[in-house]
Design a protein around this motif. Structure first.
Motif, PDB file in Angstrom:
ATOM      1  N   TYR A 128       0.651  -1.222  -0.128  1.00 43.46           N
ATOM      2  CA  TYR A 128       0.151   0.045   0.169  1.00 43.46           C
ATOM      3  C   TYR A 128       1.013   1.172  -0.016  1.00 43.46           C
ATOM      4  CZ  TYR A 128      -3.939  -3.396   1.477  1.00 43.46           C
ATOM      5  OH  TYR A 128      -4.679  -4.564   1.594  1.00 43.46           O
ATOM      6  N   ASP A 129       0.141   2.369  -0.397  1.00 34.36           N
ATOM      7  CA  ASP A 129       0.978   3.825  -0.308  1.00 34.36           C
ATOM      8  C   ASP A 129       0.733   4.132   1.061  1.00 34.36           C
ATOM      9  OD1 ASP A 129      -1.619   4.819  -0.659  1.00 34.36           O
ATOM     10  OD2 ASP A 129      -1.150   5.403  -2.629  1.00 34.36           O
ATOM     11  N   ALA A 130       0.884   5.378   1.473  1.00 34.07           N
ATOM     12  CA  ALA A 130       0.649   5.721   2.543  1.00 34.07           C
ATOM     13  C   ALA A 130      -0.826   6.462   2.948  1.00 34.07           C
ATOM     14  CB  ALA A 130       1.610   7.196   2.796  1.00 34.07           C
ATOM     15  N   ASP A 131      -1.650   6.208   1.829  1.00 27.53           N
ATOM     16  CA  ASP A 131      -2.921   6.472   2.065  1.00 27.53           C
ATOM     17  C   ASP A 131      -4.051   5.400   2.066  1.00 27.53           C
ATOM     18  OD1 ASP A 131      -2.615   9.347   2.253  1.00 27.53           O
ATOM     19  OD2 ASP A 131      -2.565   9.498   0.277  1.00 27.53           O
ATOM     20  N   TRP A 132      -3.279   3.970   2.122  1.00 29.57           N
ATOM     21  CA  TRP A 132      -4.102   2.621   2.093  1.00 29.57           C
ATOM     22  C   TRP A 132      -4.532   2.517   0.661  1.00 29.57           C
ATOM     23  CZ3 TRP A 132      -2.689  -0.840   5.334  1.00 29.57           C
ATOM     24  CH2 TRP A 132      -2.479  -0.548   6.781  1.00 29.57           C
ATOM     25  N   ASN A 133      -3.788   3.125  -0.339  1.00 29.37           N
ATOM     26  CA  ASN A 133      -4.419   2.430  -1.510  1.00 29.37           C
ATOM     27  C   ASN A 133      -3.487   1.442  -1.961  1.00 29.37           C
ATOM     28  OD1 ASN A 133      -6.140   4.882  -2.130  1.00 29.37           O
ATOM     29  ND2 ASN A 133      -4.169   6.211  -2.086  1.00 29.37           N
ATOM     30  N   ALA A 134      -3.957   0.325  -2.572  1.00 34.10           N
ATOM     31  CA  ALA A 134      -3.170  -0.745  -2.600  1.00 34.10           C
ATOM     32  C   ALA A 134      -2.340  -0.499  -4.201  1.00 34.10           C
ATOM     33  CB  ALA A 134      -4.173  -2.015  -3.132  1.00 34.10           C
ATOM     34  N   THR A 135      -1.231  -1.050  -4.121  1.00 34.82           N
ATOM     35  CA  THR A 135      -0.146  -0.784  -5.119  1.00 34.82           C
ATOM     36  C   THR A 135       0.433  -2.210  -5.725  1.00 34.82           C
ATOM     37  OG1 THR A 135       1.468  -0.536  -3.625  1.00 34.82           O
ATOM     38  CG2 THR A 135       0.258   1.645  -4.375  1.00 34.82           C
ATOM     39  N   VAL A 136      -0.370  -3.192  -5.611  1.00 32.32           N
ATOM     40  CA  VAL A 136       0.318  -4.494  -6.186  1.00 32.32           C
ATOM     41  C   VAL A 136       0.181  -4.649  -7.555  1.00 32.32           C
ATOM     42  CG1 VAL A 136      -0.284  -7.056  -6.216  1.00 32.32           C
ATOM     43  CG2 VAL A 136      -0.779  -5.516  -4.073  1.00 32.32           C
ATOM     44  N   ASP A 137      -0.440  -3.720  -8.226  1.00 27.04           N
ATOM     45  CA  ASP A 137      -0.399  -3.903  -9.764  1.00 27.04           C
ATOM     46  C   ASP A 137       0.515  -3.036 -10.399  1.00 27.04           C
ATOM     47  OD1 ASP A 137      -1.772  -1.622  -9.266  1.00 27.04           O
ATOM     48  OD2 ASP A 137      -3.388  -1.998 -10.534  1.00 27.04           O
ATOM     49  N   SER A 138       1.475  -2.472  -9.502  1.00 21.78           N
ATOM     50  CA  SER A 138       2.716  -1.466 -10.000  1.00 21.78           C
ATOM     51  C   SER A 138       3.630  -2.144 -10.815  1.00 21.78           C
ATOM     52  CB  SER A 138       3.297  -0.797  -8.870  1.00 21.78           C
ATOM     53  OG  SER A 138       3.878  -1.712  -8.111  1.00 21.78           O
ATOM     54  N   PRO A 139       4.447  -1.325 -11.491  1.00 25.71           N
ATOM     55  CA  PRO A 139       5.595  -1.970 -12.151  1.00 25.71           C
ATOM     56  C   PRO A 139       6.499  -2.412 -11.349  1.00 25.71           C
ATOM     57  CG  PRO A 139       4.971   0.402 -13.105  1.00 25.71           C
ATOM     58  CD  PRO A 139       4.096   0.176 -11.886  1.00 25.71           C
ATOM     59  N   GLU A 140       6.757  -1.878  -9.987  1.00 29.07           N
ATOM     60  CA  GLU A 140       7.754  -2.250  -9.092  1.00 29.07           C
ATOM     61  C   GLU A 140       7.485  -3.912  -8.667  1.00 29.07           C
ATOM     62  OE1 GLU A 140       8.051   1.749  -9.138  1.00 29.07           O
ATOM     63  OE2 GLU A 140       6.379   0.415  -8.785  1.00 29.07           O
ATOM     64  N   TRP A 141       6.477  -4.126  -8.384  1.00 27.42           N
ATOM     65  CA  TRP A 141       5.651  -5.396  -8.157  1.00 27.42           C
ATOM     66  C   TRP A 141       5.998  -6.557  -9.274  1.00 27.42           C
ATOM     67  CZ3 TRP A 141       3.416  -8.959  -4.433  1.00 27.42           C
ATOM     68  CH2 TRP A 141       3.126  -8.100  -3.165  1.00 27.42           C
ATOM     69  N   LYS A 142       5.668  -5.918 -10.413  1.00 21.64           N
ATOM     70  CA  LYS A 142       5.812  -6.839 -11.371  1.00 21.64           C
ATOM     71  C   LYS A 142       7.267  -7.204 -11.750  1.00 21.64           C
ATOM     72  CE  LYS A 142       4.797  -7.411 -16.517  1.00 21.64           C
ATOM     73  NZ  LYS A 142       3.582  -6.915 -17.729  1.00 21.64           N
ATOM     74  N   GLN A 143       7.997  -6.335 -11.735  1.00 21.38           N
ATOM     75  CA  GLN A 143       9.518  -6.396 -11.916  1.00 21.38           C
ATOM     76  C   GLN A 143      10.155  -7.403 -10.571  1.00 21.38           C
ATOM     77  OE1 GLN A 143      12.110  -3.066 -10.992  1.00 21.38           O
ATOM     78  NE2 GLN A 143      13.838  -3.850 -11.994  1.00 21.38           N
ATOM     79  N   ALA A 144       9.492  -7.211  -9.256  1.00 19.66           N
ATOM     80  CA  ALA A 144      10.132  -7.989  -8.334  1.00 19.66           C
ATOM     81  C   ALA A 144       9.794  -9.591  -8.655  1.00 19.66           C
ATOM     82  CB  ALA A 144       9.841  -7.614  -7.197  1.00 19.66           C
ATOM     83  N   VAL A 145       8.345  -9.817  -8.850  1.00 21.30           N
ATOM     84  CA  VAL A 145       7.861 -10.899  -8.754  1.00 21.30           C
ATOM     85  C   VAL A 145       8.441 -11.502 -10.252  1.00 21.30           C
ATOM     86  CG1 VAL A 145       5.911 -12.231  -9.495  1.00 21.30           C
ATOM     87  CG2 VAL A 145       5.858 -10.344  -7.552  1.00 21.30           C
ATOM     88  N   THR A 146       8.689 -10.922 -11.075  1.00 20.26           N
ATOM     89  CA  THR A 146       9.126 -11.779 -12.374  1.00 20.26           C
ATOM     90  C   THR A 146      10.691 -12.232 -12.105  1.00 20.26           C
ATOM     91  OG1 THR A 146       7.625 -10.230 -13.893  1.00 20.26           O
ATOM     92  CG2 THR A 146       9.836 -11.435 -15.192  1.00 20.26           C
ATOM     93  N   PHE A 147      11.380 -11.113 -11.534  1.00 23.34           N
ATOM     94  CA  PHE A 147      12.840 -11.543 -11.060  1.00 23.34           C
ATOM     95  C   PHE A 147      12.768 -12.662 -10.398  1.00 23.34           C
ATOM     96  CE2 PHE A 147      16.050 -11.410  -7.850  1.00 23.34           C
ATOM     97  CZ  PHE A 147      17.094 -11.371  -8.561  1.00 23.34           C
ATOM     98  N   TYR A 148      11.802 -12.899  -9.541  1.00 30.87           N
ATOM     99  CA  TYR A 148      12.060 -14.198  -8.512  1.00 30.87           C
ATOM    100  C   TYR A 148      11.702 -15.281  -9.078  1.00 30.87           C
ATOM    101  CZ  TYR A 148      10.947 -16.113  -3.748  1.00 30.87           C
ATOM    102  OH  TYR A 148      11.150 -16.911  -2.529  1.00 30.87           O
TER     103      TYR A 148
END
Length: 453
Positions: A227-247
């Motif tokens: 989440y960001d600081a306002d509790w908005n979910a951010t799982v569909d972000s480019p950073e998530w995709k990069q990390a999960v793809t790397f893993y």
């Protein structure tokens, strides 16, 4: 920024399941008056705990406490982790009073304390100079406190580190820095992969405390978070995709076969048996790799958890002892909790069971005991360094509205984390795409985030 404190609210289904499990469990044996050895009779303290080595050692040593406290008997009820969580959650939520002492994680402690489900231990700990509560590692104390009140004491604490077989790395001509990057580790794993021998073993088994324990820290150091600081979910972000793809790519190229069936114990076995060269996981594993009966004792090297955009990426966890507010034996329960997490207890473990068995990651003074320093020389310094370096208030790149590293300290996270872990495991096993997995996880996380606003 929204408050980092929130009362615990259960979904009806989750609580109903937990209550059903509790109803099937045996009831507690309690005295009527709660007086230890007094006029009303004896006291039996019922302690619910997890089935691991450190807790088994405590059960073995409880006779020392009972001899020093005539009239008090400590009854251990040992369970697998999932069963323990369900039984204890049901007991404290329903105020059934089945247990006098419970073993709970850093995730639950501040939430349950805020709900009034646990005895506030702040004053009993602070007023006992022999206990020396200030000796407990500060990041661990922060993780099990709420609004300045401490609701549990750590039996042992851990972060996560990179563990590697020095002989296998030397043979492959691979070297690692003490503070490696994930790309450095992935490159090394490729060189170390030999036939059925994995270059690196990583958790892939579904579960918020299984796959997502290491994977969340990878996401955070790659710049993402739940989440960001306002509790908005951010799982569909480019950073998530990069990390999960790397893993997944690292596991595809260099990992163990069928990673979705691997968690802590499976990777531990793989390293012990020479079936894997590296493993990034709980720091407590180092004591098992260096145990006298371990075939890789003396062959292991240790480094900080790999990073990308952050200085550190280790997680922070502790198994803790807490006293439910419903106990009729509060004084005796608090006294036992203090005994089992004291400096004297740590020395008792070392002297009677072995210094390599001492519960790690709870007290600074443990790391000054000469016998422990010698027994744990290979891994103790880096464990202490990492645990004192991680930041549970902001483990990733951006601020977050909760305290916690490899988990989100809201009650909904258990369910969200478990469902999302299954989705990511399906991606790792080539049963779905990364976009589909993260899209569905985003919806789950968003619904939980809305409840926090």
């Amino acid at each position: 920024m929204p408050s980092k404190k929130r009362a615990l609210v259960f979904g009806a289904g989750a609580l109903a399941s937990a209550l059903t499990l509790a109803a099937c469990s045996g009831g507690a044996v309690k005295s009527d008056d709660g007086a230890a050895g007094g006029e009303g009779g004896n006291v039996t303290l019922n302690l619910a705990t997890v089935n691991n080595g450190q807790m088994k050692d405590m059960e073995q040593l409880k006779g020392e406490y009972e001899k020093a406290n005539p009239g008090v008997t400590v009854n251990f009820q040992v369970m697998e982790e999932a069963d323990l969580r369900a039984a204890v959650t049901a007991d404290v939520a329903s105020k059934a009073g089945q247990y006098d002492i419970v073993t709970i994680g850093a995730y639950e402690t501040p939430q349950w304390g805020a709900n009034g489900w646990l005895v506030d231990l702040t004053e009993p700990l602070a007023s006992d100079s022999n206990y020396d509560v200030e000796d407990i590692l500060e990041p661990v104390r922060a993780a099990i406190s709420n609004d300045g009140k401490q609701y549990a004491v750590p039996f042992y604490g851990e972060s996560s580190i990179l563990m590697y077989n020095k002989e296998m790395l030397d043979k492959a001509g691979v070297t690692l820095s003490e503070n490696p990057t994930w790309q450095e580790v992935a490159d090394a794993a490729k060189k170390l992969k030999k036939g059925n021998t994995a270059g690196i073993c990583m958790r892939g088994k579904p579960g918020w405390g299984d796959l997502f324990a290491p994977l969340t820290t990878v996401v955070q150091t790659f710049g993402g978070n739940w989440y960001d600081a306002d509790w908005n979910a951010t799982v569909d972000s480019p950073e998530w995709k990069q990390a999960v793809t790397f893993y997944k790519t690292m596991l595809d190229e260099s990992g163990e076969a069928d990673p979705v069936s691997y968690s802590f114990n499976e990777c531990l076995t793989a390293l012990k048996e020479g079936q894997a060269a590296m493993w990034a996981d709980a720091s407590v594993a180092a004591s098992l790799l260096e145990a006298d009966d371990s075939p890789v004792k003396g062959k292991m090297g240790y480094a900080h958890m790999p990073v990308d955009k952050t200085q550190e990426s280790g997680w922070l966890w502790s198994w803790n002892l807490a006293v439910p507010a419903t106990t009729k034996n509060q004084e005796q329960a608090v006294d036992f909790v203090k005994w089992a997490t004291s400096k004297d207890y740590i020395k008792l473990v070392g002297e009677q069971i072995g210094w390599s068995n001492v519960p790690p990651g709870s007290r600074n003074s443990t790391y000054e005991i000469p016998e422990y320093k010698e027994a744990a020389a290979a891994y103790a310094p880096i464990t202490l360094d990492v645990m004192n370096s991680v930041n549970p208030e902001q483990p990733g790149v951006n601020p977050q509205p909760w305290v916690g590293i490899q988990y989100v300290s809201i009650p909904e996270f258990q369910d969200v984390g478990n469902q999302c872990a299954q989705l990511i495991a399906d991606y790792i096993a080539n049963r779905t795409s990364v976009d589909d997995a993260l899209g569905k996880c985003q919806d789950l996380a968003a619904a939980a985030g809305e409840a926090q606003k």
